[in-house]
Design a protein around this motif. Structure first.
Motif, mmCIF file in Angstrom:
data_model
loop_
_atom_site.group_PDB
_atom_site.id
_atom_site.type_symbol
_atom_site.label_atom_id
_atom_site.label_comp_id
_atom_site.label_asym_id
_atom_site.label_seq_id
_atom_site.Cartn_x
_atom_site.Cartn_y
_atom_site.Cartn_z
ATOM 1 N N PRO A 41 0.831 -1.210 0.000
ATOM 2 C CA PRO A 41 0.000 0.000 0.000
ATOM 3 C C PRO A 41 0.867 1.263 0.000
ATOM 4 O O PRO A 41 2.033 1.201 -0.391
ATOM 5 C CB PRO A 41 -0.783 -0.137 1.304
ATOM 6 C CG PRO A 41 0.163 -0.864 2.211
ATOM 7 C CD PRO A 41 0.915 -1.830 1.328
ATOM 8 N N GLU A 42 0.281 2.383 0.456
ATOM 9 C CA GLU A 42 1.026 3.638 0.462
ATOM 10 C C GLU A 42 2.287 3.496 1.317
ATOM 11 O O GLU A 42 2.253 2.933 2.409
ATOM 12 C CB GLU A 42 0.159 4.779 1.007
ATOM 13 C CG GLU A 42 -1.014 5.133 0.111
ATOM 14 C CD GLU A 42 -1.740 6.375 0.587
ATOM 15 O OE1 GLU A 42 -1.165 7.110 1.416
ATOM 16 O OE2 GLU A 42 -2.867 6.619 0.137
ATOM 17 N N PRO A 43 3.414 4.019 0.827
ATOM 18 C CA PRO A 43 4.683 3.866 1.539
ATOM 19 C C PRO A 43 4.981 5.054 2.454
ATOM 20 O O PRO A 43 4.249 6.045 2.481
ATOM 21 C CB PRO A 43 5.688 3.817 0.400
ATOM 22 C CG PRO A 43 5.118 4.812 -0.574
ATOM 23 C CD PRO A 43 3.604 4.677 -0.477
ATOM 24 N N LYS A 44 6.081 4.926 3.156
ATOM 25 C CA LYS A 44 6.658 6.039 3.902
ATOM 26 C C LYS A 44 8.048 6.311 3.334
ATOM 27 O O LYS A 44 8.801 5.380 3.059
ATOM 28 C CB LYS A 44 6.767 5.708 5.391
ATOM 29 C CG LYS A 44 5.424 5.603 6.104
ATOM 30 C CD LYS A 44 5.623 5.328 7.589
ATOM 31 C CE LYS A 44 4.287 5.280 8.315
ATOM 32 N NZ LYS A 44 4.476 4.987 9.768
ATOM 33 N N VAL A 45 8.362 7.601 3.167
ATOM 34 C CA VAL A 45 9.680 7.995 2.659
ATOM 35 C C VAL A 45 10.479 8.606 3.806
ATOM 36 O O VAL A 45 9.976 9.461 4.537
ATOM 37 C CB VAL A 45 9.558 9.001 1.501
ATOM 38 C CG1 VAL A 45 10.946 9.429 1.019
ATOM 39 C CG2 VAL A 45 8.765 8.390 0.352
ATOM 40 N N HIS A 46 11.716 8.156 3.948
ATOM 41 C CA HIS A 46 12.604 8.675 4.993
ATOM 42 C C HIS A 46 13.845 9.274 4.329
ATOM 43 O O HIS A 46 14.401 8.694 3.393
ATOM 44 C CB HIS A 46 13.020 7.563 5.955
ATOM 45 C CG HIS A 46 11.866 6.810 6.551
ATOM 46 N ND1 HIS A 46 11.034 7.349 7.510
ATOM 47 C CD2 HIS A 46 11.398 5.559 6.306
ATOM 48 C CE1 HIS A 46 10.109 6.464 7.846
ATOM 49 N NE2 HIS A 46 10.302 5.374 7.124
ATOM 50 N N TRP A 47 14.257 10.439 4.841
ATOM 51 C CA TRP A 47 15.443 11.130 4.324
ATOM 52 C C TRP A 47 16.564 11.095 5.356
ATOM 53 O O TRP A 47 16.314 11.173 6.563
ATOM 54 C CB TRP A 47 15.118 12.585 3.993
ATOM 55 C CG TRP A 47 14.349 12.775 2.724
ATOM 56 C CD1 TRP A 47 13.000 12.938 2.586
ATOM 57 C CD2 TRP A 47 14.890 12.835 1.400
ATOM 58 N NE1 TRP A 47 12.662 13.091 1.272
ATOM 59 C CE2 TRP A 47 13.805 13.039 0.516
ATOM 60 C CE3 TRP A 47 16.176 12.740 0.873
ATOM 61 C CZ2 TRP A 47 13.974 13.148 -0.861
ATOM 62 C CZ3 TRP A 47 16.345 12.848 -0.498
ATOM 63 C CH2 TRP A 47 15.253 13.052 -1.344
ATOM 64 N N PHE A 48 17.805 11.015 4.844
ATOM 65 C CA PHE A 48 18.974 10.996 5.713
ATOM 66 C C PHE A 48 20.007 11.987 5.180
ATOM 67 O O PHE A 48 20.345 11.964 3.992
ATOM 68 C CB PHE A 48 19.590 9.597 5.766
ATOM 69 C CG PHE A 48 18.684 8.560 6.382
ATOM 70 C CD1 PHE A 48 18.838 8.196 7.712
ATOM 71 C CD2 PHE A 48 17.676 7.967 5.633
ATOM 72 C CE1 PHE A 48 18.001 7.247 8.277
ATOM 73 C CE2 PHE A 48 16.835 7.020 6.189
ATOM 74 C CZ PHE A 48 16.996 6.658 7.519
ATOM 75 N N ILE A 49 20.469 12.868 6.074
ATOM 76 C CA ILE A 49 21.512 13.836 5.736
ATOM 77 C C ILE A 49 22.726 13.533 6.595
ATOM 78 O O ILE A 49 22.634 13.536 7.828
ATOM 79 C CB ILE A 49 21.045 15.284 5.979
ATOM 80 C CG1 ILE A 49 19.790 15.596 5.164
ATOM 81 C CG2 ILE A 49 22.155 16.275 5.635
ATOM 82 C CD1 ILE A 49 19.213 16.971 5.447
#
Length: 256
Positions: free
Chosen positions: A122-130
């Motif tokens: 289903p709908e995903p989750k997006v995670h960002w890393f800096i």
């Protein structure tokens, strides 16, 4: 208790009131089967004697995400609801693709990084890393758009805006919670130059250009000198020849 024969077993699998599959009086009964399940279900008929009333559904799609109930009917005294199961449906997302700005002179400027993945459910989750540190999902620097491209698939695009104050490493992940899967993009890096470094680089380029120009000038001067020397040698040879001819002619005239 009298043993129960297969002919005495009657049971149905239902989903939201619809008949998914049924077994009635020793026969696989499909007369009342809901159309969307045609040619997609299977009962373990050879295992009914040990009371295996399992149902197999093939070619699963998100439309099959429902609660499935098993109802059995042996006789008037022994019948009713047996059990229920929630079918969860999930699909893998593509490997996330990440794209950064084309410019390299980014110090103290805002830069957009884009993360995209397709074809999951289903709908995903997006995670960002800096720089290996996770950006809080609620950050106002993140703008994520999820598009339902069909009843079975989603595409996702997320944009992260960063003010580039130092060297930066960025990557993203796309998480599918149902599959317990988190796919990672490549890691892209930007080396942010200071103004002094930029000016220093410009000066280096200027000096290189000057050195190249001087070297070319020296080569041109040397080549010109060589040609001039050769021309002088050729002229001297001709002069000597002419003088010699004149002298010879003069001597010949004197002898007569």
């Amino acid at each position: 208790m009298t043993p129960v024969s297969i002919e005495d077993i009657n049971f149905e699998w239902r989903a939201e009131g619809d008949i998914v599959d049924a077994f009635v009086k020793g026969q696989h009964e499909l007369t009342n089967q809901e159309k969307q399940y045609r040619n997609r279900t299977e009962l373990f008929i050879t295992e009914l004697a040990p009371r295996n009333l399992s149902l197999k559904v093939s070619h699963i799609s998100p439309n099959d995400r429902k609660v499935y109930e098993c109802w059995f009917f042996i006789d008037e005294d022994r019948n009713g609801y047996l059990d229920k199961w929630l079918l969860k449906v999930a699909g893998h997302y593509s490997e996330p693709l990440i794209k950064g700005p084309a410019k390299t002179d980014l110090r103290n400027r805002d830069a957009d990084f884009i993360c995209a993945a397709t074809g999951g459910y289903p709908e995903p989750k997006v995670h960002w890393f800096i720089n290996q540190k996770k950006v809080p999902p609620q950050s106002n620097r993140i703008n994520t758009t999820i598009t339902n491209i069909s009843s079975e698939k989603y595409d996702v695009k997320s944009v992260l805006t960063i003010n580039m104050t130092d060297d930066t490493s960025v990557y993203c992940t796309v998480e599918n919670e149902l599959l317990k899967e988190e796919r990672k993009s490549t890691d892209i890096q930007y080396l942010v130059k200071t103004k002094n470094e930029l000016h220093s680089g410009d000066r280096r380029h200027w000096w290189i250009a000057v050195i190249v120009a001087v070297a070319l000038l020296v080569i041109i001067v040397i080549v010109a000198a060589v040609f001039r020397s050769r021309n002088n040698s050729a002229s001297s040879g001709m002069l000597n020849l002419n003088v010699s001819s004149q002298v010879s002619t003069f001597k010949l005239f004197t002898n007569i």
